[in-house]
Every structure is written in C-alpha cells, then in structure tokens.
Design a protein around this motif. Structure first.
Motif, mmCIF file in Angstrom:
data_model
loop_
_atom_site.group_PDB
_atom_site.id
_atom_site.type_symbol
_atom_site.label_atom_id
_atom_site.label_comp_id
_atom_site.label_asym_id
_atom_site.label_seq_id
_atom_site.Cartn_x
_atom_site.Cartn_y
_atom_site.Cartn_z
ATOM 1 N N HIS A 1 -10.718 84.939 59.970
ATOM 2 C CA HIS A 1 -11.615 84.328 58.984
ATOM 3 C C HIS A 1 -10.920 84.069 57.653
ATOM 4 O O HIS A 1 -11.131 83.035 57.020
ATOM 5 N N GLY A 2 -10.116 85.011 57.196
ATOM 6 C CA GLY A 2 -9.358 84.859 55.966
ATOM 7 C C GLY A 2 -7.916 85.246 56.197
ATOM 8 O O GLY A 2 -7.618 86.109 57.034
ATOM 9 N N SER B 1 -10.112 79.098 57.135
ATOM 10 C CA SER B 1 -9.393 79.143 55.870
ATOM 11 C C SER B 1 -7.931 78.827 56.122
ATOM 12 O O SER B 1 -7.469 78.839 57.270
ATOM 13 N N GLY C 1 -12.138 87.010 52.575
ATOM 14 C CA GLY C 1 -10.860 86.364 52.401
ATOM 15 C C GLY C 1 -9.767 87.353 52.055
ATOM 16 O O GLY C 1 -10.006 88.548 51.863
ATOM 17 N N GLY D 1 -13.945 76.259 54.027
ATOM 18 C CA GLY D 1 -12.935 76.722 53.086
ATOM 19 C C GLY D 1 -12.323 75.579 52.316
ATOM 20 O O GLY D 1 -12.417 74.413 52.713
ATOM 21 N N SER E 1 -3.695 79.004 54.254
ATOM 22 C CA SER E 1 -2.766 79.456 53.224
ATOM 23 C C SER E 1 -1.516 78.610 53.343
ATOM 24 O O SER E 1 -1.062 78.308 54.456
ATOM 25 N N ALA F 1 -14.869 84.048 50.342
ATOM 26 C CA ALA F 1 -13.543 83.446 50.219
ATOM 27 C C ALA F 1 -13.012 83.773 48.839
ATOM 28 O O ALA F 1 -13.785 84.039 47.909
ATOM 29 N N SER G 1 -3.632 85.081 54.244
ATOM 30 C CA SER G 1 -2.753 84.660 53.165
ATOM 31 C C SER G 1 -1.312 84.987 53.509
ATOM 32 O O SER G 1 -1.007 86.056 54.059
#
Length: 337
Positions: A310-311, A252, A62, A208, A254, A104, A313
C-alpha cells in the motif's frame, strides 16, 4: 506511454531468485532474495518488529524516508500513529497521535528543516484533512483551514498528498469525488480538476500522488488504482498522458533517479524505468487468496512475499521500505544488492 508485458518476459522477472539455496518464504529467520538483475533485493528478517511481540496495528498508510537522518516514517491506523524507525529496524519513537490515520505521506526539505505532509483519512478529530507536521510530530498546518475556501465535491475520502517544488500542495479525493485539489502553501484552494468516469482522461480511484521531475518541468503523477495505471498531468491539471498501465491495482509510488517503484495492492512491487516499462517484480505472491487481503494473519505471511503493498519508499541507497495493507500491521525492508 503504454507498454505491453510479453509472456516470455513475465516468468523470469516475476519468479527469478538468484540461486543461493533459499527463495522467498523458505525461512523467516533467513534473508531471502527477490527481484531481477540490477533491481535485486534481499528481504530483511524481523525488520521493524516491536518489542515483546506487540503488534503495530492496522497499516493502511504510507512510508517516507528522511534522507538527512536516514529515519523511516511509517503511518498507521493504530494509536501508535506514525512510527519512526532507524535503518536497522529499531523503533525510535512514535509521533503525532492527533494525526492517526495518515493514508499517505510526502516528505519535503524546506530550508534547513524537513516537513511531512499526510492525508488523514481515518482520524478522530477532525476525521479528514491534510496535515503538515515536523519530524517530531508537531502540527504546522492543516487543510481545510480558514483560508481554504469552498472545496468542490466535498471534503471526503482524501487518499493522496504531494507537494510541488514551489510549495503548492495537491490532495486527491480517491475514495470520494475523485477530484484532485491544488492549494497554496498556506492551504488556500487554487483550483480543482479531474472526475470519475470511463473516459481516458477521467479517473477511477486516484489513490496516490507524486511529483515527477524526470521529464524537465515537474509533472503530477496520479496513481489511478482501479484503472490500473499511472498518468501524468501538468501542475495545472492538464492531461499529458498515460505513463504505465496493466498494473495490479497500484496504490503509491516512490521515485529514485530515473526509476520508479510501484506498490500494487495485488501482492507485488514493480520497478519501472523512465519509459514506464517494468524491469523487475518484487515479492510477487503466487497465492491469489492473499492478494489485496487485509486479514492475512502474521503466521500466514512469508518473508519476501507481499500480501497487499500500500505504501513504500526508496531511501537514497535504493533500499525499499514497503507497508502491506494489513489488520495487524506489516512493514518490510528490502535491501538492494
């Protein structure tokens, strides 16, 4: 809320790039644009690369951003564990070697300090747990612990973690029982809910988790990967509804304001508005052989085009940091235009 993607909308959103002479992948040394309208981005060449050509190692984790410091934390399955980057892409530190394998992460301001919570899937000792660390990597809490109690469905396959405003910790067993567990701030199990199955209110890989505060009372947002959707529950685990569907194996999310970014394992990042409707597609990969492909070699990757997000933000300025699931490791910065 469900949505339909109309054929006439897909093409301009998925493949439109402002005409400035380049498109994603043309030149790895030149920033290239991706996205659409208000959610247009520029991929930054060579961001996050390590000195001397050293590879990051497997990325199956993550990304979180500390809004106070601006630092970006990227988890890996390699011995480097958690990488700490400056916004410009310089590696500042590696931390928490005992937390190698955070699948994560969630970040949270607690008083005047910042804590990072990680779902440790591929660690060595112990192999599966939730960890709370400070921003320098010091272990502050682990779950399970002496106060946790018996965990229904067994403690295996932990993939997601998030923390509610009151400090309650949620963990999803996306690679195991498909149950979601709620713990208090000390790691005591409060309740468990969810299961795997074909019914609408069951999951298939709740990969997630996130806390969604856009609708009044905080909601638990579940990234239900193999049902290709996002669903809302209340913080007691009661069903609210499907927020978005027809996604490409979402991993995931954000949230920034009313907008949500989704990392989709099938080679794309999608921006959704508050209704769950897509407003921009980022880095969409036309080569389906690279979709969700862990083995894509660095020389076969193209700047601004993803292989297996995959991750990810947002930072507070709306820039995005995206980690591909990849054997040698890959992190991309998208600067918002």
């Amino acid at each position: 809320m469900r949505f339909l993607i109309l054929p006439f909308l897909i093409a301009p959103l998925a493949f439109a790039h402002p005409d400035h002479g380049t498109k994603p992948g043309d030149d790895p040394g030149t920033a290239v644009k991706t996205g659409n309208g208000a959610w247009s981005y520029e991929a930054v060449p060579h961001w996050g690369e390590l000195p001397g050509g050293k590879i990051i190692g497997p990325t199956h984790g993550g990304v979180v951003v500390d809004d106070d410091s601006g630092l970006i934390y990227v988890s890996t399955d390699s011995a480097l564990s958690v990488l700490v980057y400056e916004p410009g892409g310089k590696l500042r530190d590696t931390i928490a070697p005992e937390c190698q394998g955070f699948h994560a992460m969630a970040i949270r301001k607690e008083g005047n300090k910042t804590a990072i919570y990680g779902a440790q899937l591929n660690g060595n000792n112990p192999p599966l747990r939730i960890c709370k660390i400070d921003t320098r990597g010091k272990l502050l809490l682990e779950i399970p612990n002496a106060s946790t109690g018996e965990v229904p469905g067994g403690w295996s396959g932990v993939t997601g973690v998030t923390v509610a405003p009151d400090g309650a910790i949620f963990a999803s067993m996306g690679y195991g029982s498909n149950i979601i567990h709620k713990f208090d701030e000390n790691g005591k199990l409060l309740k468990s809910f969810g299961s795997k199955g074909p019914d609408e209110k069951q999951f298939n890989t709740p990969h997630g988790l996130a806390i969604d505060t856009r609708f009044g009372d905080p909601r638990l947002l579940v990234v239900d990967r193999e049902k290709r959707r996002l669903v809302h529950l209340d913080l007691e685990g009661n069903w609210i509804g499907v927020h978005a569907s027809n996604l490409r194996r979402p991993c995931s999310v954000s949230i920034l304001g009313d907008t949500l970014a989704v990392a989709e394992l099938e080679s794309r990042v999608t921006i959704l508005d508050k209704t769950g409707t897509p407003v921009s597609f980022l880095g969409d990969n036309p080569d389906k052989s690279q979709w969700a492909n862990f083995g894509v070699a660095p020389q076969d990757m193209k700047l601004g085009i993803f292989t297996a997000p995959h991750g990810l933000s947002f930072d507070k300025a709306g820039n995005l940091y995206v980690q591909d699931w990849n054997k040698t490791g890959r992190v991309t910065k998208l600067t918002k235009l």
